[in-house]
Each structure stands twice: as C-alpha cells, then as structure tokens.
Design an enzyme around this catalytic site. Structure first.
Site, PDB file in Angstrom:
ATOM      1  N   HIS A  59       0.850  -1.205   0.000  1.00 24.51           N
ATOM      2  CA  HIS A  59       0.000   0.000   0.000  1.00 24.51           C
ATOM      3  C   HIS A  59       0.882   1.251   0.000  1.00 24.51           C
ATOM      4  O   HIS A  59       0.661   2.181   0.769  1.00 24.51           O
ATOM      5  CB  HIS A  59      -0.958  -0.010   1.199  1.00 24.51           C
ATOM      6  CG  HIS A  59      -2.055  -1.019   1.054  1.00 24.51           C
ATOM      7  ND1 HIS A  59      -3.265  -0.737   0.482  1.00 24.51           N
ATOM      8  CD2 HIS A  59      -2.093  -2.339   1.354  1.00 24.51           C
ATOM      9  CE1 HIS A  59      -4.022  -1.828   0.454  1.00 24.51           C
ATOM     10  NE2 HIS A  59      -3.330  -2.822   0.982  1.00 24.51           N
ATOM     11  N   TYR A 325       2.421  -5.312  10.127  1.00 28.49           N
ATOM     12  CA  TYR A 325       2.404  -3.840  10.044  1.00 28.49           C
ATOM     13  C   TYR A 325       3.450  -3.263  10.997  1.00 28.49           C
ATOM     14  O   TYR A 325       4.091  -2.254  10.694  1.00 28.49           O
ATOM     15  CB  TYR A 325       1.039  -3.262  10.438  1.00 28.49           C
ATOM     16  CG  TYR A 325      -0.125  -3.555   9.519  1.00 28.49           C
ATOM     17  CD1 TYR A 325      -0.063  -4.520   8.517  1.00 28.49           C
ATOM     18  CD2 TYR A 325      -1.320  -2.851   9.665  1.00 28.49           C
ATOM     19  CE1 TYR A 325      -1.159  -4.778   7.703  1.00 28.49           C
ATOM     20  CE2 TYR A 325      -2.417  -3.102   8.847  1.00 28.49           C
ATOM     21  CZ  TYR A 325      -2.332  -4.068   7.879  1.00 28.49           C
ATOM     22  OH  TYR A 325      -3.416  -4.325   7.087  1.00 28.49           O
TER      23      TYR A 325
END
Lengths: 342, 174
Positions: A59, A325
């Site tokens: 992303h 993450y």
C-alpha cells in the site's frame, strides 16, 4: 572438590539453566526455522514490490486525509467505545492502493484501501485498515504468504508466473468470492463513491457487558458513477484532492451484527445480507495532505489498536496483520529517521 | 534473620523472577510470530509496567534495609562480579519497561494497559527517538536474559557447590 557428587551437582546447574534458555529459544522461533515470522512477510513484500526506503512495503501509493467522525449514539447499544457516544471525534487517515508500487495505476486498482485513526478522547484510539472489497482473498496468513511468494516477479520475464497463481487459486476455493468481486464489480469514479469494509470480525462489548460480533462498512454518501474509460493512473488521488478542496466528503458507518453461527474467524466469507445493521455515525473528511509530509506517513494503521468496547475476534488474519504492520513500521521509521538526519 | 534479605525483598525476588521470565518469553514470541500477537501484546504491556512498579519498590526496600554480606572467604573478583551483576539486574529491571513506554510514545502508539487504563505519552512522537529505542529494547532484553541465566547459574553454584549460605539469603528456609 572433584567427586562424582560434584559432577552431578554441576550437571543439575547446567540443566537448570538450559531449561529456561531452551524455552526462550522456542518462544523466539530459533527451534522452528520454518515458522512464519513478520520479518519473512515484510521481506517478501519487499521482493514483490521493491524496497521503498522510508515508505510502506505494501500500500505504498497513498494520500493523507483528515476530518472527523460524528457519532449518533446508536452504536452504544452494541459497544461501550467512546466514539459510539453522540459527539464529534477527530480523524486522520490514508487512502491507498494495494501493492508496493509508489506509482501504481489507480484505474487498475482493486481493491482500494482506507486506513483510519479515530481519536475517541481520553486515549481511546480506534485504528483500522480497510479495503473496498466485501471480503478478503484468503483465510489464513500462511496462504497469503504463499500467494505473495507466487506474485514475486520472475527475474527472467520480470513478471510473476500466471499459471502457478492460477493453480494456487484452484487449490483455494475460499478465494472465490474475492476473485469474483475483483473481476466483476463496477468500479466507481472516486474514492468518495467507494465503500470501505472492516473485512475481519471484531467483538463488541456494551456497557452491560453483553458481547456481539460485528463487522463494519463505511458507506459512501456520494452517489455512484462508473469509472470513466479514460481514467488516468492518478485519477483517484487527483479527484479526491480536488473534491476536498471544494467541500467535505462523507461516509456512513454501518455495523453489521453477527447471528450465532455466522463465520467470525474467516474473512473470506460474507455474512447474509439480512443481518442486523446499525448506522452509528458519519465520517466526514475535510482535507488532504501529501503523504510525504502528512501525519499518515508515520502512523501504523494497526487494526488491533482498538478502544475499550471493541476487541479482536479470533480471526488468524488479525494478529498477523498487526505483527506484519509493526515490523514494516519499525523498518520505515528507522529509515525515515536516517533521512531526517541528512 | 541476619543472613537473609528483608522478607519484602525475598517475596519480590521470586514474584519478579516469574514475571521477568514470562516477559522474556512473551516478548520473544510476540515479535517472531504472526499468530497470538494480539493477546501476547496485551499481556506484555501491563506486565512490563507491573515489573517497573515492583522494581522501584524493591530498590527502595533494598537501599533502606540491611543487605546480608557476602561470605568473607569469597574471592574478591567473585564479589565484584556479584555486586556488578546485581547493579545491572536492577538497572535493566527499571530500564526495560521505561524504554518500552518511551518507545511506544515516540512511535505514536497509545500506551494502553487494558481495562480502560491509558498511560500518558512520555515524549512527543519522534522518528529518531523510536529508531534508537526500538532496537535498544531488544538488545537490553537479550542482555537481561543472559544476565538472569548467569545469575541463576551463580546462585546454584553458591547453593550446591560452595554451600556458603548465599543462596539461602534469598530463600524462605532456615
């Protein structure tokens, strides 16, 4: 001192020290080299999409946004989270495209993504990372890792092997609903007319201590229009920047409440449409900032950072998302720190 | 008992031994697995703060109570190592939770302990600080692991080989 008894006593000491050492080695994964670690995941994302120094490994193309969430009070029946009390709560977020290409093509992106951080006051944060697809592609982190491996470009052709990916999906029928959506859904003309979904289920607890499993969707309040045929590679980001210059854009936050027996640990399976839906408030975005300088660049939209009144379900994707993450965050923040020094 | 630590020290020692081993295992598992991270992390933060509070309490009692002297026949070098290792153990028991708290603050993470308890950020969000503290937290955790294992080996050496009363000074028997 060197009697058999002394040797035995020394052996006891050695064993006493070795036991906790071995348990630590087990915890740290040193005894299981095949364990899927967050570092392996991030390494694979780097191999697939390129190592974008100081930026996200997945992303990567994104835009910072901010605004507020207006709770209407209806969510309090399901969750004691402060954001569900009537009131206005500050929001910062990030629109993005999947993949590690910082110049990805908006027109081809499916799904589209939105990360949000809602500040519920007195330290109560609700972070989320959502996709426009109604479901996720796979149920288990290990399968997603395998897919990422297959998506790594072959050095000979510069492309991943399509046949292998096809065979993988044949062996994973649970990907069907996602693939069907990816191929057949009508793309909209804007992030503003795109819905964003929690994908995973979460456990909501209300003030009486009652538990329900929920998923949620941010439903666009901008009417749908189809993606134009001549949409350029940056049309989504250009469009939302222009729109927010003219005025705020909003989404309605709707909770879906599971019935007993609904799949709560499998993000590839949608719940039946007749489940209870509760409209709990409105997300209003008011401005954009480039991600090179905006607050979203150095924010980890970790979906298990939740306010009291919401907690993760047992969906195995949730701890994996959090761990991966976090590893990615540590890498890029350390790189950012070096860039800032220069 | 003249040759034993204050009872509060002895109780805290064994309670914290359990907590610190748990913490080391939880921390190692948390960063090396994509499973279980959510509940391991939810345990890691409140347990870390508990260790910080207990370590401060223990330091206060240690400094204000009588420390049993090491046996006079212990070689000077061993005495120095013993004293230095205790200083390092206390230092790490205090430093690791503090660095964890600072590091989360610098990374912009909320420092939640569960049950609606939220600790204030100790510092403003800072990439340069996070970049230093995050690897330091890991490095010091490995240091604490090695120190604790060495401490265990030395204690058992005193108890089983030298049999000089040093191990007894932290236990509850006579």
């Amino acid at each position: 001192m060197d009697t058999p008894n002394t040797k035995l006593r020394l052996a006891i000491i050695a064993v006493a020290v070795a036991v906790p050492a071995a348990f630590f080695a087990y915890s740290a994964g040193w005894l299981s080299p095949s364990r899927l670690t967050p570092a392996k995941f991030v390494n694979q994302l780097q191999a697939d999409g390129g190592n974008n120094v100081g930026a996200r490994r997945n992303h990567t193309k994104g835009l910072c946004v901010s605004g507020y969430f207006e709770g209407n009070g209806m969510g309090a029946a399901i969750s004691s989270a402060t954001v569900f009390a009537k009131g206005r709560y500050p929001v910062s977020g990030r629109f993005s495209l999947p993949g590690g290409n910082p110049h990805g093509n908006d027109a081809k992106a499916a799904p589209r993504a939105l990360g949000l951080k809602i500040d519920g006051g007195s330290g109560q944060q609700w972070r989320m990372a959502m996709l426009s697809s109604p479901v996720f592609v796979l149920s288990y982190p290990k399968d997603f890792y395998q897919l990422l491996q297959l998506q790594q470009p072959d050095p000979a052709t510069g492309k991943p092997d399509g046949a292998k990916i096809g065979a993988f999906f044949k062996a994973h029928p649970e990907a069907g609903p996602f693939l069907d959506w990816a191929q057949h859904h009508k793309r909209s003309d804007s992030f503003a007319s795109t819905p964003f979904n929690s994908l995973n289920a979460f456990e909501a607890t209300n003030a009486n201590g009652e538990h329900h499993f929920v998923r949620w969707s941010f439903l666009p309040q901008t009417p749908f229009a189809a993606q134009p045929a001549d949409a350029g590679p940056d049309f989504l980001f250009d469009d939302i920047t222009q729109r927010l210059k003219k005025g705020p854009v909003s989404w309605q936050l709707q909770l879906q409440v599971a019935n007993p027996g609904d799949p709560i640990v499998d993000a590839t399976k949608a719940w039946p449409a007749d489940r209870q839906h509760i409209d709990v408030g409105t997300l209003v975005l008011t401005q954009t900032e480039p991600q090179s300088s905006g607050a979203c660049r150095d924010t980890n939209f970790d979906p298990v950072i939740l306010p009291d009144g919401l907690s993760p379900s047992a969906d195995p994707l949730l701890p994996a998302r959090s761990a991966v993450y976090s590893d990615d965050f540590t890498r890029r923040i350390s790189e950012q720190a070096k860039l800032e020094k220069k | 008992m003249k040759d034993q630590f204050h009872i509060v020290i002895r109780l805290l020692h064994w309670l914290m031994a359990l907590a610190i081993f748990t913490m080391l295992f939880v921390g190692a598992g948390m960063v090396s697995s994509v499973a279980n991270r959510d509940w391991l992390y939810d345990l890691h933060k409140p347990l870390g703060i508990t260790i910080l509070v207990l370590a401060i309490l223990r330091l206060v009692v240690r400094l204000s109570s009588r420390t049993p002297p090491l046996p006079s026949n212990m070689p000077l070098f061993m005495q120095l190592v013993a004293k230095l290792s205790h200083v390092l153990l206390y230092g790490l028991m205090l430093a690791l939770p503090m660095i964890g708290w600072l590091m989360l603050s610098a990374g912009g993470y909320p420092v939640t302990l569960g049950g609606g308890i939220e600790l204030p950020a100790l510092v403003a969000k800072s990439n340069s600080l996070y970049a230093v503290l995050r690897p330091l937290h890991t490095l010091l955790a490995y240091s604490l692991l090695l120190l604790v294992l060495g401490h265990m080996a030395a204690a058992l050496f005193h108890g089983l080989i030298r049999r000089d009363g040093v191990l007894r000074s932290i236990t509850f028997g006579k």
